[in-house]
Design a protein around this motif. Structure first.
Motif, PDB file in Angstrom:
ATOM      1  N   VAL A  14      21.471 -36.134  37.704  1.00  0.00           N
ATOM      2  CA  VAL A  14      22.915 -36.396  37.645  1.00  0.00           C
ATOM      3  C   VAL A  14      23.384 -36.467  36.192  1.00  0.00           C
ATOM      4  CG1 VAL A  14      24.721 -38.083  38.183  1.00  0.00           C
ATOM      5  CG2 VAL A  14      22.999 -37.512  39.904  1.00  0.00           C
ATOM      6  N   ASP A  15      22.607 -37.134  35.342  1.00  0.00           N
ATOM      7  CA  ASP A  15      22.961 -37.229  33.925  1.00  0.00           C
ATOM      8  C   ASP A  15      22.956 -35.857  33.253  1.00  0.00           C
ATOM      9  OD1 ASP A  15      23.276 -40.029  33.934  1.00  0.00           O
ATOM     10  OD2 ASP A  15      21.128 -40.328  33.621  1.00  0.00           O
ATOM     11  N   VAL A  16      21.963 -35.036  33.556  1.00  0.00           N
ATOM     12  CA  VAL A  16      21.889 -33.692  32.988  1.00  0.00           C
ATOM     13  C   VAL A  16      23.114 -32.890  33.405  1.00  0.00           C
ATOM     14  CG1 VAL A  16      20.612 -31.505  33.001  1.00  0.00           C
ATOM     15  CG2 VAL A  16      19.367 -33.679  32.825  1.00  0.00           C
ATOM     16  N   LYS A  17      23.462 -32.948  34.681  1.00  0.00           N
ATOM     17  CA  LYS A  17      24.633 -32.215  35.171  1.00  0.00           C
ATOM     18  C   LYS A  17      25.910 -32.687  34.491  1.00  0.00           C
ATOM     19  CE  LYS A  17      24.986 -31.531  39.582  1.00  0.00           C
ATOM     20  NZ  LYS A  17      24.967 -31.763  41.038  1.00  0.00           N
ATOM     21  N   LYS A  18      26.055 -33.987  34.270  1.00  0.00           N
ATOM     22  CA  LYS A  18      27.247 -34.528  33.598  1.00  0.00           C
ATOM     23  C   LYS A  18      27.349 -34.015  32.158  1.00  0.00           C
ATOM     24  CE  LYS A  18      27.786 -38.815  36.183  1.00  0.00           C
ATOM     25  NZ  LYS A  18      27.618 -40.282  36.161  1.00  0.00           N
ATOM     26  N   LEU A  55      -0.414 -34.485  39.538  1.00  0.00           N
ATOM     27  CA  LEU A  55       0.864 -33.809  39.397  1.00  0.00           C
ATOM     28  C   LEU A  55       1.972 -34.753  39.826  1.00  0.00           C
ATOM     29  CD1 LEU A  55       0.040 -30.306  40.914  1.00  0.00           C
ATOM     30  CD2 LEU A  55       0.228 -30.884  38.496  1.00  0.00           C
ATOM     31  N   LEU A  56       3.040 -34.777  39.040  1.00  0.00           N
ATOM     32  CA  LEU A  56       4.168 -35.651  39.350  1.00  0.00           C
ATOM     33  C   LEU A  56       5.415 -34.820  39.636  1.00  0.00           C
ATOM     34  CD1 LEU A  56       3.662 -38.351  36.591  1.00  0.00           C
ATOM     35  CD2 LEU A  56       3.154 -38.547  39.030  1.00  0.00           C
ATOM     36  N   PRO A  57       6.274 -35.292  40.532  1.00  0.00           N
ATOM     37  CA  PRO A  57       7.504 -34.553  40.831  1.00  0.00           C
ATOM     38  C   PRO A  57       8.483 -34.633  39.666  1.00  0.00           C
ATOM     39  CG  PRO A  57       7.468 -36.636  42.024  1.00  0.00           C
ATOM     40  CD  PRO A  57       6.138 -36.508  41.333  1.00  0.00           C
ATOM     41  N   LYS A  58       9.083 -33.504  39.348  1.00  0.00           N
ATOM     42  CA  LYS A  58      10.105 -33.391  38.309  1.00  0.00           C
ATOM     43  C   LYS A  58      11.169 -32.438  38.822  1.00  0.00           C
ATOM     44  CE  LYS A  58       7.522 -35.494  35.128  1.00  0.00           C
ATOM     45  NZ  LYS A  58       7.862 -36.713  34.458  1.00  0.00           N
ATOM     46  N   VAL A  59      12.255 -32.298  38.076  1.00  0.00           N
ATOM     47  CA  VAL A  59      13.236 -31.253  38.340  1.00  0.00           C
ATOM     48  C   VAL A  59      13.299 -30.349  37.122  1.00  0.00           C
ATOM     49  CG1 VAL A  59      14.679 -32.491  39.999  1.00  0.00           C
ATOM     50  CG2 VAL A  59      15.178 -32.657  37.562  1.00  0.00           C
ATOM     51  N   GLN A  60      13.542 -29.073  37.386  1.00  0.00           N
ATOM     52  CA  GLN A  60      13.743 -28.112  36.310  1.00  0.00           C
ATOM     53  C   GLN A  60      15.157 -27.574  36.451  1.00  0.00           C
ATOM     54  OE1 GLN A  60      10.939 -24.894  36.197  1.00  0.00           O
ATOM     55  NE2 GLN A  60      11.972 -23.881  34.510  1.00  0.00           N
ATOM     56  N   VAL A  61      15.934 -27.748  35.383  1.00  0.00           N
ATOM     57  CA  VAL A  61      17.304 -27.259  35.347  1.00  0.00           C
ATOM     58  C   VAL A  61      17.340 -26.095  34.371  1.00  0.00           C
ATOM     59  CG1 VAL A  61      19.701 -27.831  34.820  1.00  0.00           C
ATOM     60  CG2 VAL A  61      18.188 -29.581  35.804  1.00  0.00           C
ATOM     61  N   MET A  62      17.815 -24.945  34.831  1.00  0.00           N
ATOM     62  CA  MET A  62      17.923 -23.777  33.966  1.00  0.00           C
ATOM     63  C   MET A  62      19.390 -23.418  33.842  1.00  0.00           C
ATOM     64  SD  MET A  62      18.355 -20.325  33.390  1.00  0.00           S
ATOM     65  CE  MET A  62      18.463 -19.595  34.993  1.00  0.00           C
ATOM     66  N   THR A  63      19.834 -23.245  32.598  1.00  0.00           N
ATOM     67  CA  THR A  63      21.200 -22.820  32.337  1.00  0.00           C
ATOM     68  C   THR A  63      21.231 -22.021  31.055  1.00  0.00           C
ATOM     69  OG1 THR A  63      23.508 -23.568  32.281  1.00  0.00           O
ATOM     70  CG2 THR A  63      21.912 -24.873  31.034  1.00  0.00           C
ATOM     71  N   VAL A  64      22.301 -21.281  30.849  1.00  0.00           N
ATOM     72  CA  VAL A  64      22.497 -20.528  29.619  1.00  0.00           C
ATOM     73  C   VAL A  64      23.777 -21.040  28.967  1.00  0.00           C
ATOM     74  CG1 VAL A  64      22.883 -18.237  28.617  1.00  0.00           C
ATOM     75  CG2 VAL A  64      21.297 -18.519  30.538  1.00  0.00           C
ATOM     76  N   THR A  75      21.146 -33.090  21.600  1.00  0.00           N
ATOM     77  CA  THR A  75      21.300 -34.476  21.133  1.00  0.00           C
ATOM     78  C   THR A  75      21.718 -35.385  22.279  1.00  0.00           C
ATOM     79  OG1 THR A  75      21.855 -33.757  18.901  1.00  0.00           O
ATOM     80  CG2 THR A  75      22.575 -35.969  19.541  1.00  0.00           C
ATOM     81  N   GLU A  76      22.689 -34.944  23.079  1.00  0.00           N
ATOM     82  CA  GLU A  76      23.152 -35.762  24.211  1.00  0.00           C
ATOM     83  C   GLU A  76      22.064 -35.930  25.264  1.00  0.00           C
ATOM     84  OE1 GLU A  76      27.058 -34.907  25.802  1.00  0.00           O
ATOM     85  OE2 GLU A  76      27.677 -34.159  23.821  1.00  0.00           O
ATOM     86  N   LEU A  77      21.290 -34.888  25.522  1.00  0.00           N
ATOM     87  CA  LEU A  77      20.183 -35.014  26.475  1.00  0.00           C
ATOM     88  C   LEU A  77      19.201 -36.075  25.998  1.00  0.00           C
ATOM     89  CD1 LEU A  77      19.512 -31.269  27.352  1.00  0.00           C
ATOM     90  CD2 LEU A  77      20.317 -33.035  28.940  1.00  0.00           C
ATOM     91  N   HIS A  78      18.829 -36.004  24.729  1.00  0.00           N
ATOM     92  CA  HIS A  78      17.882 -36.981  24.186  1.00  0.00           C
ATOM     93  C   HIS A  78      18.444 -38.403  24.276  1.00  0.00           C
ATOM     94  CE1 HIS A  78      15.031 -39.020  21.651  1.00  0.00           C
ATOM     95  NE2 HIS A  78      16.020 -39.386  20.859  1.00  0.00           N
ATOM     96  N   GLU A  79      19.682 -38.578  23.848  1.00  0.00           N
ATOM     97  CA  GLU A  79      20.285 -39.915  23.827  1.00  0.00           C
ATOM     98  C   GLU A  79      20.506 -40.477  25.227  1.00  0.00           C
ATOM     99  OE1 GLU A  79      23.799 -39.332  21.483  1.00  0.00           O
ATOM    100  OE2 GLU A  79      22.685 -39.402  19.581  1.00  0.00           O
TER     101      GLU A  79
END
Length: 112
Positions: A14-18, A55-64, A75-79
């Motif tokens: 949700v944070d990544v999408k925002k 192995l642990l569950p994760k999500v992979q988000v791909m965008t251009v 920077t925002e992703l890290h913070e």
């Protein structure tokens, strides 16, 4: 143009999408993935139980995104999504030469 492949904890989606939407990027592909890295598939809560979880569950988000937006998004992703713990994930960054919208044949940045 730059392709971002963001692999992180499922609860951070949700944070990544925002963050991406804030920069007007609504086109993305999300995949449920399993993986391990420095965390080696171990979760602290399970260390004393002798469970073999590799192995642990994760999500992979791909965008251009456009070149000029990359640094601010990173920077925002890290913070925003970093917990400071092993297993937060990675962002793979690669150049995109071109893109084509299949429906119309349009090419280039306008297709984003």
């Amino acid at each position: 143009m730059v392709k971002l492949e963001i692999i992180t904890r499922s609860e951070k989606l949700v944070d990544v999408k925002k963050i991406l939407a804030k920069h007007d990027y609504i086109g993305l592909t999300v995949t449920a993935v399993m993986g391990c890295g420095h965390q080696k598939g171990r979760i602290k809560e399970f260390e004393g139980l002798n469970l073999e979880i590799n192995l642990l569950p994760k999500v992979q988000v791909m965008t251009v995104v456009l070149d000029e937006d990359v640094e601010e998004i990173l920077t925002e992703l890290h913070e925003t999504i970093s917990t400071g713990n092993v297993g937060d994930g990675k962002v793979f960054i690669s150049d995109v030469r071109d893109v084509m919208r299949i429906r119309t044949g349009e090419r280039g940045e306008k297709t984003l």
